[in-house]
Design an enzyme around this catalytic site. Structure first.
Site, PDB file in Angstrom:
ATOM      1  N   THR A   1       7.940   3.712  -7.960  1.00  0.00           N
ATOM      2  CA  THR A   1       6.862   3.766  -8.850  1.00  0.00           C
ATOM      3  C   THR A   1       7.235   4.647 -10.082  1.00  0.00           C
ATOM      4  OG1 THR A   1       4.649   4.694  -9.073  1.00  0.00           O
ATOM      5  CG2 THR A   1       5.899   5.525  -7.597  1.00  0.00           C
TER       6      THR A   1
ATOM      7  N   TYR B   1       0.939  11.121  -4.165  1.00  0.00           N
ATOM      8  CA  TYR B   1       1.397   9.788  -4.035  1.00  0.00           C
ATOM      9  C   TYR B   1       2.970   9.701  -4.759  1.00  0.00           C
ATOM     10  CZ  TYR B   1       2.165   4.978  -5.297  1.00  0.00           C
ATOM     11  OH  TYR B   1       2.889   3.705  -5.612  1.00  0.00           O
TER      12      TYR B   1
HETATM   13  N1  LIG Z   1       0.289  -2.007  -7.488  1.00  0.00           N
HETATM   14  C1  LIG Z   1       1.183  -1.230  -8.283  1.00  0.00           C
HETATM   15  O1  LIG Z   1       0.843  -1.165  -9.387  1.00  0.00           O
HETATM   16  C2  LIG Z   1       2.169  -0.569  -7.724  1.00  0.00           C
HETATM   17  C3  LIG Z   1       2.964   0.200  -8.691  1.00  0.00           C
HETATM   18  C4  LIG Z   1       4.075   1.020  -8.250  1.00  0.00           C
HETATM   19  C5  LIG Z   1       4.286   0.970  -6.868  1.00  0.00           C
HETATM   20  N2  LIG Z   1       3.899   0.326  -5.969  1.00  0.00           N
HETATM   21  C6  LIG Z   1       4.230   0.268  -4.615  1.00  0.00           C
HETATM   22  O2  LIG Z   1       4.368  -1.096  -4.036  1.00  0.00           O
HETATM   23  C7  LIG Z   1       4.106  -1.212  -2.993  1.00  0.00           C
HETATM   24  C8  LIG Z   1       3.175  -2.377  -2.692  1.00  0.00           C
HETATM   25  O3  LIG Z   1       2.030  -2.204  -3.586  1.00  0.00           O
HETATM   26  P1  LIG Z   1       0.784  -3.326  -3.522  1.00  0.00           P
HETATM   27  O4  LIG Z   1      -0.154  -3.111  -4.695  1.00  0.00           O
HETATM   28  O5  LIG Z   1       1.205  -4.479  -3.007  1.00  0.00           O
HETATM   29  O6  LIG Z   1      -0.137  -2.530  -2.332  1.00  0.00           O
HETATM   30  P2  LIG Z   1      -0.796  -3.163  -0.981  1.00  0.00           P
HETATM   31  O7  LIG Z   1      -1.973  -2.301  -0.544  1.00  0.00           O
HETATM   32  O8  LIG Z   1      -1.512  -4.658  -1.746  1.00  0.00           O
HETATM   33  O9  LIG Z   1       0.127  -3.457  -0.210  1.00  0.00           O
HETATM   34  C9  LIG Z   1       0.680  -2.726   0.983  1.00  0.00           C
HETATM   35  C10 LIG Z   1       0.682  -3.319   2.230  1.00  0.00           C
HETATM   36  O10 LIG Z   1       1.090  -2.402   3.161  1.00  0.00           O
HETATM   37  C11 LIG Z   1       0.342  -2.551   4.239  1.00  0.00           C
HETATM   38  N3  LIG Z   1       0.542  -1.247   4.849  1.00  0.00           N
HETATM   39  C12 LIG Z   1      -0.034  -0.122   4.754  1.00  0.00           C
HETATM   40  N4  LIG Z   1       0.270   0.951   5.311  1.00  0.00           N
HETATM   41  C13 LIG Z   1       0.716   0.415   6.343  1.00  0.00           C
HETATM   42  C14 LIG Z   1       1.476   0.989   7.466  1.00  0.00           C
HETATM   43  N5  LIG Z   1       1.420   2.338   7.915  1.00  0.00           N
HETATM   44  N6  LIG Z   1       2.290   0.169   8.430  1.00  0.00           N
HETATM   45  C15 LIG Z   1       2.064  -1.326   8.055  1.00  0.00           C
HETATM   46  N7  LIG Z   1       1.635  -1.710   6.963  1.00  0.00           N
HETATM   47  C16 LIG Z   1       0.987  -0.832   6.287  1.00  0.00           C
HETATM   48  C17 LIG Z   1      -1.076  -2.659   4.006  1.00  0.00           C
HETATM   49  O11 LIG Z   1      -1.752  -3.535   4.881  1.00  0.00           O
HETATM   50  C18 LIG Z   1      -0.770  -3.773   2.686  1.00  0.00           C
HETATM   51  O12 LIG Z   1      -0.654  -5.143   3.303  1.00  0.00           O
HETATM   52  C19 LIG Z   1       3.621   0.150  -2.426  1.00  0.00           C
HETATM   53  O13 LIG Z   1       4.467   0.869  -1.821  1.00  0.00           O
HETATM   54  C20 LIG Z   1       3.077   0.795  -3.816  1.00  0.00           C
HETATM   55  O14 LIG Z   1       3.435   2.149  -3.758  1.00  0.00           O
HETATM   56  C21 LIG Z   1       2.685  -0.543  -6.350  1.00  0.00           C
END
Ligand SMILES: NC(=O)c1ccc[n+]([C@@H]2O[C@H](COP(=O)([O-])OP(=O)(O)OC[C@H]3O[C@@H](n4cnc5c(N)ncnc54)[C@H](O)[C@@H]3O)[C@@H](O)[C@H]2O)c1
Length: 337
Positions: free
Chosen positions: A119, A144
């Site tokens: 991120t 985070y």
């Molecule tokens: N959305 C953004 O703008 C953004 C920006 C930078 C980085 N990220 C990173 O991208 C990744 C995905 O983000 P997203 O927006 O799709 O999030 P999201 O919450 O939609 O997806 C994360 C998934 O991980 C699962 N999860 C969480 N904890 C878990 C665990 N302990 N065991 C198994 N499954 C688990 C959740 O059920 C979910 O389906 C994350 O790692 C986030 O930090 C997202």
């Protein structure tokens, strides 16, 4: 010949599900590993779902060997910056122990390549408002970002010591939805600006709260780099297929290299919805840098990656279309009636 199977942790979530679609279109077989804590079974459309916690190395090892996995994309984790300020314990646990378990399972099963969701939060508050490069200082200002940087460093050390290969993709602001409307963003609670602004425009209720109007930016509002989720997804497929990974570990920014302020986003949402979202200005949130915009040239050079959704209005139009016809996810407004 059977398709190469890729374990996608967090594949029932927002970016993970779009990546499963991109993997499938590129001829891979995604296998989703998710505990469904923040994801949706209805988003798992391109392969099997193994339900499990990503901190459970034994279960991950079994999922990798049962499914003859050849590569891993690790999305699973906790994502809310604001909540991480109040519950750092959870962020260090899920995000750091999750990476440790994935690495352990990969070593036990001989899976050699890992693509990691990192991120822009690893940069903290940049010292200039210029485009951020991967070589800029890494100084997260919230738990985070700390947990994601710790993940990157743990992975880099494992690559050096055990011969694994990994690309950490540092996303800026993921946005938009699948252009065919099969999947989209459905967090609960939702904390991202675009879906909240769409909800405020379409569903009304209480006004959208934006956090601070006194930043050192041209209009006083925070500036972010919004990148379409399908473009992010495509970068993961390209990283999986990269011929050679420099010294085993590379980090790359994924953004458009263009910033938009909160108010510019709200106006664009109003145009796409045909109705402006009502908003009010609240105090700044702890841990919010004024400007975060990527220099995406390394991803362009190394992956041949360029965003196909290259303007904010088109990105927002896909999110509005998803909100009007979403197939899963209930109304998620924390600040509307
Ligand atoms: N959305 C953004 O703008 C953004 C920006 C930078 C980085 N990220 C990173 O991208 C990744 C995905 O983000 P997203 O927006 O799709 O999030 P999201 O919450 O939609 O997806 C994360 C998934 O991980 C699962 N999860 C969480 N904890 C878990 C665990 N302990 N065991 C198994 N499954 C688990 C959740 O059920 C979910 O389906 C994350 O790692 C986030 O930090 C997202």
């Amino acid at each position: 010949m059977a398709a190469d199977r890729i374990l996608v942790t967090g594949g029932a979530g927002y970016i993970g599900s779009h990546t499963c679609k991109a993997l499938s279109q590129a001829g891979y077989q995604p296998v989703v590993y998710d505990d469904l804590s923040n994801g949706h079974e209805g988003a798992v459309l391109w392969g099997p779902l193994v339900q499990g916690d990503v901190r459970d190395a034994e279960r991950l090892t079994k999922a990798m060997s049962d499914n003859r996995i050849v590569g891993v994309i690790h999305f699973a984790g906790l994502i809310e910056v604001g909540r991480s300020m109040h519950r750092p314990d959870l962020y260090w646990d899920h995000n750091v122990n999750g990476v440790a378990a994935v690495l352990s399972a990969m070593r036990h099963t001989g899976v050699g390549r890992l693509i990691f969701s990192s991120t822009a939060a690893v940069y903290g508050t940049p010292s200039t408002s210029g485009l951020l490069q991967e070589t800029d200082p890494l100084n997260p200002i919230n738990p985070y970002g700390d947990s994601k940087l710790a993940g990157e460093r743990m992975i880099a050390a494992h690559c050096a010591a055990f011969g694994l290969e990994s690309v950490a993709l540092r996303y800026f602001n993921a946005s938009g939805a699948d252009a065919e409307g099969q999947i989209g963003e459905a967090h609960n609670p939702e904390t991202h600006l675009i879906p909240l602004a769409i909800e405020a425009a379409l569903a009304g209720g209480r006004p959208l709260t934006v956090f601070g109007d006194d930043f050192a930016t041209s209009d006083g509002f925070c500036v972010r780099d919004y990148i379409h989720v399908a473009d992010l997804a495509r970068a993961h497929v390209l990283a999986l297929g990269l011929d050679r990974i420099d010294r085993g570990f590379e980090a790359m920014n994924l953004g458009r290299g263009v910033g938009a302020s909160v108010v510019e986003v709200i106006k664009a949402v109003g145009a796409a919805c045909g109705r402006p979202p009502v908003y009010e200005v609240g105090p700044r949130r702890a841990g919010d840098p004024p400007v975060l915009v990527a220099d995406p040239s390394r991803a362009a050079a190394r992956l041949g990656w360029r965003p196909e959704f290259d303007d904010l209005q088109t990105i927002i139009a896909t999110a509005v279309a998803w909100r009007r016809n979403r197939r899963f996810g209930a109304s998620i407004l924390p600040n509307a009636a």
